[in-house]
Design a protein around this motif. Sequence first.
Motif, short mmCIF file in Angstrom:
data_model
loop_
_atom_site.label_atom_id
_atom_site.label_comp_id
_atom_site.label_asym_id
_atom_site.label_seq_id
_atom_site.Cartn_x
_atom_site.Cartn_y
_atom_site.Cartn_z
N VAL A 69 10.20 28.31 50.06
CA VAL A 69 10.65 27.88 51.39
C VAL A 69 9.47 27.88 52.37
O VAL A 69 9.32 26.95 53.17
CB VAL A 69 11.78 28.79 51.90
N GLY A 70 8.63 28.90 52.28
CA GLY A 70 7.45 28.94 53.15
C GLY A 70 6.52 27.77 52.92
O GLY A 70 5.97 27.20 53.87
N THR A 71 6.35 27.39 51.65
CA THR A 71 5.50 26.24 51.33
C THR A 71 6.08 24.96 51.92
O THR A 71 5.36 24.13 52.49
CB THR A 71 5.35 26.10 49.80
N ILE A 72 7.39 24.80 51.79
CA ILE A 72 8.04 23.59 52.31
C ILE A 72 7.97 23.55 53.84
O ILE A 72 7.69 22.50 54.44
CB ILE A 72 9.50 23.52 51.82
N GLN A 73 8.19 24.68 54.47
CA GLN A 73 8.17 24.71 55.93
C GLN A 73 6.77 24.49 56.50
O GLN A 73 6.63 24.15 57.68
CB GLN A 73 8.74 26.05 56.42
N SER A 74 5.75 24.68 55.68
CA SER A 74 4.37 24.49 56.15
C SER A 74 3.84 23.09 55.82
O SER A 74 2.64 22.84 55.98
CB SER A 74 3.46 25.55 55.54
N SER A 95 17.29 15.72 41.63
CA SER A 95 17.39 15.87 40.17
C SER A 95 17.31 14.53 39.47
O SER A 95 16.70 14.41 38.40
CB SER A 95 18.70 16.57 39.81
N MET A 96 17.91 13.50 40.07
CA MET A 96 17.89 12.17 39.47
C MET A 96 16.50 11.54 39.57
O MET A 96 16.09 10.78 38.69
CB MET A 96 18.92 11.27 40.16
N LEU A 97 15.78 11.86 40.63
CA LEU A 97 14.49 11.21 40.89
C LEU A 97 13.30 11.95 40.28
O LEU A 97 12.33 11.33 39.88
CB LEU A 97 14.28 11.07 42.40
N ASP A 98 13.38 13.27 40.23
CA ASP A 98 12.24 14.07 39.76
C ASP A 98 12.78 15.36 39.14
O ASP A 98 12.91 16.38 39.82
CB ASP A 98 11.30 14.37 40.92
N ALA A 99 13.07 15.31 37.85
CA ALA A 99 13.69 16.45 37.17
C ALA A 99 12.80 17.68 37.19
O ALA A 99 13.28 18.82 37.32
CB ALA A 99 14.02 16.06 35.72
N LEU A 100 11.48 17.50 37.09
CA LEU A 100 10.57 18.63 37.08
C LEU A 100 10.56 19.34 38.42
O LEU A 100 10.57 20.58 38.50
CB LEU A 100 9.16 18.16 36.72
N LEU A 101 10.54 18.58 39.50
CA LEU A 101 10.58 19.16 40.83
C LEU A 101 11.91 19.89 41.05
O LEU A 101 11.95 20.99 41.61
CB LEU A 101 10.38 18.08 41.88
N ALA A 102 13.01 19.28 40.63
CA ALA A 102 14.33 19.91 40.76
C ALA A 102 14.38 21.23 40.00
O ALA A 102 14.95 22.22 40.47
CB ALA A 102 15.42 18.97 40.27
N ALA A 103 13.76 21.25 38.81
CA ALA A 103 13.74 22.48 38.02
C ALA A 103 12.95 23.57 38.74
O ALA A 103 13.33 24.75 38.71
CB ALA A 103 13.13 22.20 36.65
N ALA A 104 11.85 23.19 39.39
CA ALA A 104 11.06 24.17 40.14
C ALA A 104 11.87 24.74 41.31
O ALA A 104 11.84 25.95 41.57
CB ALA A 104 9.78 23.52 40.65
N PHE A 151 16.47 24.88 53.37
CA PHE A 151 15.28 24.51 54.14
C PHE A 151 15.40 23.13 54.76
O PHE A 151 14.68 22.78 55.70
CB PHE A 151 14.04 24.57 53.25
N ALA A 152 16.30 22.30 54.23
CA ALA A 152 16.46 20.93 54.72
C ALA A 152 17.50 20.82 55.83
O ALA A 152 17.77 19.71 56.31
CB ALA A 152 16.84 19.99 53.56
N VAL A 153 18.07 21.94 56.27
CA VAL A 153 19.11 21.88 57.31
C VAL A 153 18.62 21.15 58.56
O VAL A 153 19.28 20.22 59.03
CB VAL A 153 19.61 23.31 57.64
N GLU A 170 14.43 27.13 39.85
CA GLU A 170 13.83 28.39 39.42
C GLU A 170 13.55 29.29 40.62
O GLU A 170 13.61 30.52 40.51
CB GLU A 170 12.54 28.10 38.65
N ALA A 171 13.26 28.68 41.76
CA ALA A 171 13.01 29.44 42.99
C ALA A 171 14.29 29.71 43.77
O ALA A 171 14.24 30.18 44.91
CB ALA A 171 12.02 28.69 43.88
N GLU A 172 15.43 29.42 43.16
CA GLU A 172 16.75 29.64 43.77
C GLU A 172 16.89 28.88 45.08
O GLU A 172 17.43 29.37 46.07
CB GLU A 172 16.99 31.14 43.99
N CYS A 173 16.40 27.64 45.10
CA CYS A 173 16.48 26.80 46.29
C CYS A 173 17.40 25.60 46.10
O CYS A 173 17.26 24.59 46.79
CB CYS A 173 15.08 26.31 46.68
#
Length: 456
Positions: free
Chosen positions: A311-316, A230-239, A250-252, A242-245
């Motif tokens: 999550v699928g996008t991140i895992q790929s 959130s501190m580094l990229d507010a737009l990415l954090a908002a996305a 996914f980062a476990v 919004e996806a409830e992530c």
Amino acid sequence: QALSDERAPLSPCRSRMARKRKGSRAGSKASACGSNGSADANDGHRPQEQPQGPEKQQASAVKQALEQRNRQALEELAYSDHGFCSTELRREVWLFLLGLTPSETTDSSWRRLLKGLEEEDSNQARVIQADVMRSVYSWDVHTGLGKKTRDLKRVQLSEVMHAILRRHSGRLGYFQGFHDIVLVFLEVGTPSQAYHMVERLALFHLSDQLCCPFDKGLLPLLGVLFHLVSMLDALLAAALAEAECTEMHFAVPWVLTWFAHSLPRLHHQVMRLFDCLLCSHPAAILYFCAALLIQHRDVLLEAPREMPDMVGTIQSLPFKTVDVDEWARSVRELMQRVPPRQLLSRLDSQRRRSLPVTSPLLHYPHPWMRPEVPIADGDWSKLAPVYLPNGGVNRKGFLRRLAALPSILGQGGTRLVLRALGLGAGGGLLAAALALLLRAWGLSDVALSLRSWAKL
């Protein structure tokens, strides 16, 4: 929370592994780039090629910094191209960064902790056995590895983990993924060297995962990770929100295993990443997670705002092609934009309270990095955060949190606190006096932290 392992087919499991201390050099075709150079870690690797050109210059600079015991220079070199260059050089540098000397790691008395191991039938032992038996398939160097060599590595992996957990029984407990980290150190050094390095790592870097249940240790770290994004990229954090992530599940495996479970190349990816993490603030793993997401922000911003899709996008994400040199440069820039101290100081009260009082994020620099630290019997484990009385949840725990203020607030913030308390320039004298009192109470580790107040 088990880690899925698509790369590791389950091998037929014997009821108990026989201890095979006579290694075999036969059948290994694995390594294109490195031996651990050890007498008792007989892994069949071919000798590593000598570095050339810029890498040779980097190796010379690393050797010089190591000879001068210049930790700051080593940190700069870790984040530069090629890192610490070779397995042999890494072994020397990693020992130094963990506060160990080569002579200390020749001590094999830890093997006495393995007495009765073959008869142990606890739930933890069964989980470790299952993880060990599907390990040593993790990275490129394990392709084509002979059965005898693979089995030997598994025996060593089991022994090192059991010895550490037995020595610190009641303080540390196994988590699935710990074996991925331990195996990295077995690829760098002998079993004895790996034991001593991983013990130090477990106590001062990984205690959130090894000491606490996941909801008390790992999940708060993931909360800090989302705050960092959130501190580094507010737009990415908002996305992500919004996806409830926002819980960042996914980062476990990234946080648990320092990406050792996700990256397929040992020398050019996993060990390069460990070069950086071992010489950095314990929050560095969170910066690497954030940097990875930011590097692929365009793909993530285009993903549907539904949890399974995100999550699928991140895992790929293409881990096979990750350039760790480039990744490290990105992390270095992020840590300069938002230093770890600033990250911690800007946590909301709920996230700050959720961190275990023993969290490595609150106990940096490590004791061996402070020249004034007294150590009895050469045993640094006595100063590990997990050995605070009652986990620090009492009046001593309050004092330990107080001692952590300089690392959280930074020099300027601590000066403001002292001034607000009406201490002004006298704060240093008060801190020094309090440090002496704490040492008399047997709280040397807190006293050392508070002594930093005296320098403000």
